[in-house]
Design an enzyme around this catalytic site. Structure first.
Site, PDB file in Angstrom:
ATOM      1  N   ASP A   1       0.856  -1.185   0.000  1.00  0.00           N
ATOM      2  CA  ASP A   1       0.000   0.000   0.000  1.00  0.00           C
ATOM      3  C   ASP A   1       0.901   1.248   0.000  1.00  0.00           C
ATOM      4  OD1 ASP A   1      -1.653   2.121   0.553  1.00  0.00           O
ATOM      5  OD2 ASP A   1      -2.664   1.180   2.264  1.00  0.00           O
TER       6      ASP A   1
ATOM      7  N   GLU B   1      30.120   5.672   5.796  1.00  0.00           N
ATOM      8  CA  GLU B   1      30.071   4.224   6.005  1.00  0.00           C
ATOM      9  C   GLU B   1      29.917   3.547   4.649  1.00  0.00           C
ATOM     10  OE1 GLU B   1      26.382   2.985   8.063  1.00  0.00           O
ATOM     11  OE2 GLU B   1      25.982   5.123   8.204  1.00  0.00           O
TER      12      GLU B   1
ATOM     13  N   CYS C   1      26.174   6.217  11.090  1.00  0.00           N
ATOM     14  CA  CYS C   1      25.702   7.561  10.737  1.00  0.00           C
ATOM     15  C   CYS C   1      26.256   8.645  11.662  1.00  0.00           C
ATOM     16  CB  CYS C   1      24.179   7.591  10.764  1.00  0.00           C
ATOM     17  SG  CYS C   1      23.476   6.381   9.651  1.00  0.00           S
TER      18      CYS C   1
ATOM     19  N   SER D   1      16.545  -0.995  15.728  1.00  0.00           N
ATOM     20  CA  SER D   1      17.320   0.223  15.526  1.00  0.00           C
ATOM     21  C   SER D   1      16.498   1.449  15.951  1.00  0.00           C
ATOM     22  CB  SER D   1      17.714   0.333  14.048  1.00  0.00           C
ATOM     23  OG  SER D   1      18.633   1.358  13.885  1.00  0.00           O
TER      24      SER D   1
ATOM     25  N   HIS E   1      18.797  13.065  13.305  1.00  0.00           N
ATOM     26  CA  HIS E   1      19.276  12.133  12.286  1.00  0.00           C
ATOM     27  C   HIS E   1      18.012  11.502  11.698  1.00  0.00           C
ATOM     28  CE1 HIS E   1      21.074   8.921  10.165  1.00  0.00           C
ATOM     29  NE2 HIS E   1      20.706   7.979  11.021  1.00  0.00           N
TER      30      HIS E   1
ATOM     31  N   LYS F   1       9.015  10.068  15.698  1.00  0.00           N
ATOM     32  CA  LYS F   1       8.900   9.346  16.975  1.00  0.00           C
ATOM     33  C   LYS F   1       9.766   9.998  18.058  1.00  0.00           C
ATOM     34  CE  LYS F   1       7.547   4.951  14.963  1.00  0.00           C
ATOM     35  NZ  LYS F   1       7.828   3.541  14.724  1.00  0.00           N
TER      36      LYS F   1
ATOM     37  N   SER G   1      24.274   3.871  14.299  1.00  0.00           N
ATOM     38  CA  SER G   1      24.044   2.510  14.772  1.00  0.00           C
ATOM     39  C   SER G   1      25.336   1.908  15.298  1.00  0.00           C
ATOM     40  CB  SER G   1      23.523   1.647  13.633  1.00  0.00           C
ATOM     41  OG  SER G   1      22.238   2.058  13.293  1.00  0.00           O
TER      42      SER G   1
END
Ligand code: CAA
Length: 391
Positions: A30, A80, A112, A202, A234, A243, A308
């Site tokens: 979707d 990276e 990152c 993550s 980030h 979030k 990470s």
């Protein structure tokens, strides 16, 4: 006390892209999952003449004519997406940009977080070398693989920043809050062209580290959420930042929520159109905010950096009077609108071509280059990567 911060900032991103709604259709997903659930509308697609060196050099070239190149004493490339296990991409970039030999040039890796490590080192360098400046470049190509869960969160690009005393855009505050722990949320072994990622874990760690660093920062500085004109994050994909912002806005009044949410939307616009820049994502958010946010000189901007593995840092800076004169707002928006849209078939073909491991020499000609920048990767000769400038 002397001030240190971002004197110049420039972005490079590929000139071709796909619409995530078209990708969703092909993957039988979707489209709202990609555009609303994950929060990505378009994704930049690098071609075979694009790598971290060409992108990083192109990003720096957007402002080099405005600075005294002879005073650059430090060049740090955070990435990276390394092109060599030994030689730093910084040396290739030094050569392309004709930077002085009296230079400390190297590459930093911590997912990152690499460019933020560079920004922190650059501040220390500038403070201890009066009159000198430092060039920090974040440059990455984000690849998770065709038809994978992470595919819609790919992207590519570079952000270059000149860090100096008496900066013309952002003055950093001296405090910062860091947090590190050994976490297996994202990694790329030497034998793999694409990253391994546990996306949900993550996100969990990104949020947990945000809480640690943001709370610590507020405690250290005695600042309050209401003191910030904007918070930047980030942003591997915009939902992740949404979030974190929700956590920052818990217990705030409606006016503060409305104000900071509008600024977040401004700061995430370019991420929605370009995708994940890995090391450059936080700084792309800053550029997006500078171009599209509602800001004034003296405003306080927060920065949340996460790599990470994992390392995170929260820091902040104030906008310098006249910062608007240093940023080419319209160029970026015009460029994004002028990019060439690829079909999903074209994207898959380019993606596959870029992923081929070639061990023999080969040459790429200027006709193959589709780019807004003039520096391009021209192939390999005697096992050495070749870079050229168009025209
Ligand atoms: N309409 C609207 N929303 C929908 C929807 C629909 N039809 N269908 C699903 N959604 C929503 C879901 O509810 C969910 O929202 P929430 O997160 O708010 O709960 C969201 O869309 C995603 O849905 P899923 O979790 O089901 O999607 P998924 O299993 O495909 O995983 C992902 C999504 C985790 C982002 C995955 O794409 C991924 O792993 N991406 C790569 C992860 C990544 O980039 N991580 C960053 C690591 S940090 C970094 O940048 C790397 C570094 O340091 C090197």
């Amino acid at each position: 006390m002397s001030t240190v911060g971002i004197d110049q900032i420039g972005v490079y991103t590929p000139a071709q892209y796909i619409e995530t709604t078209e990708l969703a259709k092909r993957r039988q997903v979707d489209p709202n999952k990609y555009t609303i659930g994950i929060g990505q509308n378009q994704m930049a697609v690098p071609n075979p003449t694009t790598d971290i060196v060409s992108m990083g050099a192109n990003a720096a070239r957007t402002f080099l004519s405005k600075v005294d190149v002879s005073q650059i004493g430090l060049l740090v490339v955070g990435t990276e997406s390394g092109i060599d296990q030994s030689k730093a991409s910084a040396l290739f970039i030094k050569s392309i940009l004709n930077l002085p030999n009296q230079l400390r040039a190297f590459e930093v890796k911590e997912a990152c977080f690499g460019a933020t490590a560079g920004v922190m080192m650059a501040q220390d360098y500038v403070k201890t070398h009066p009159g000198k400046t430092a060039l920090v470049i974040a440059s990455d190509i984000s690849r998770y693989g065709l038809n994978t869960g992470g595919e819609v969160t790919q992207g590519a690009g570079a952000v270059a920043m000149l860090i100096s005393e008496k900066p013309r855009i952002v003055e950093f505050l001296p405090e910062s809050a860091s947090y590190s722990d050994d976490v297996n949320d994202f990694w790329r072994p030497n034998y793999s062209e694409t990253a391994f990622v546990d996306g949900k874990y993550s996100t969990e760690k990104y949020l947990e580290f945000f809480t640690h660093t943001f709370d610590d920062y507020l405690k250290q500085t005695q600042l309050k959420v209401t003191d910030f004109a904007a918070l930047t994050y980030h942003l591997p994909f915009t939902k992740m930042g949404i979030k974190a912002q929700r956590l920052a806005l818990e217990n705030q009044d409606e006016a503060t929520k409305t104000r900071l949410t509008a600024q977040f939307e401004a700061s995430s616009k370019y991420c929605r159109q370009i995708g994940n820049l890995y090391t450059g994502s936080l700084y792309l958010s800053l550029v997006s905010l500078l171009h599209q946010g509602n800001l004034n000189s003296g405003d306080l901007i927060g920065f949340y950096s996460y790599g990470s593995g994992s390392v995170a840092e929260f820091f902040a800076g104030r906008l310098v009077a006249g910062y608007q004169n240093e940023i080419a707002t319209n160029h970026m928006q015009d460029f994004l609108a002028s990019r060439q849209k690829l079909s999903i078939d074209e994207y898959e073909a380019i993606y596959t071509e870029c992923g081929k491991v070639k061990t023999d020499d080969y040459e790429l000609t200027p006709e193959a280059v589709i780019s807004d920048g003039e520096v391009y990767f021209a192939g390999v000769k005697d096992h050495l990567r070749q870079y050229k400038v168009k025209g």
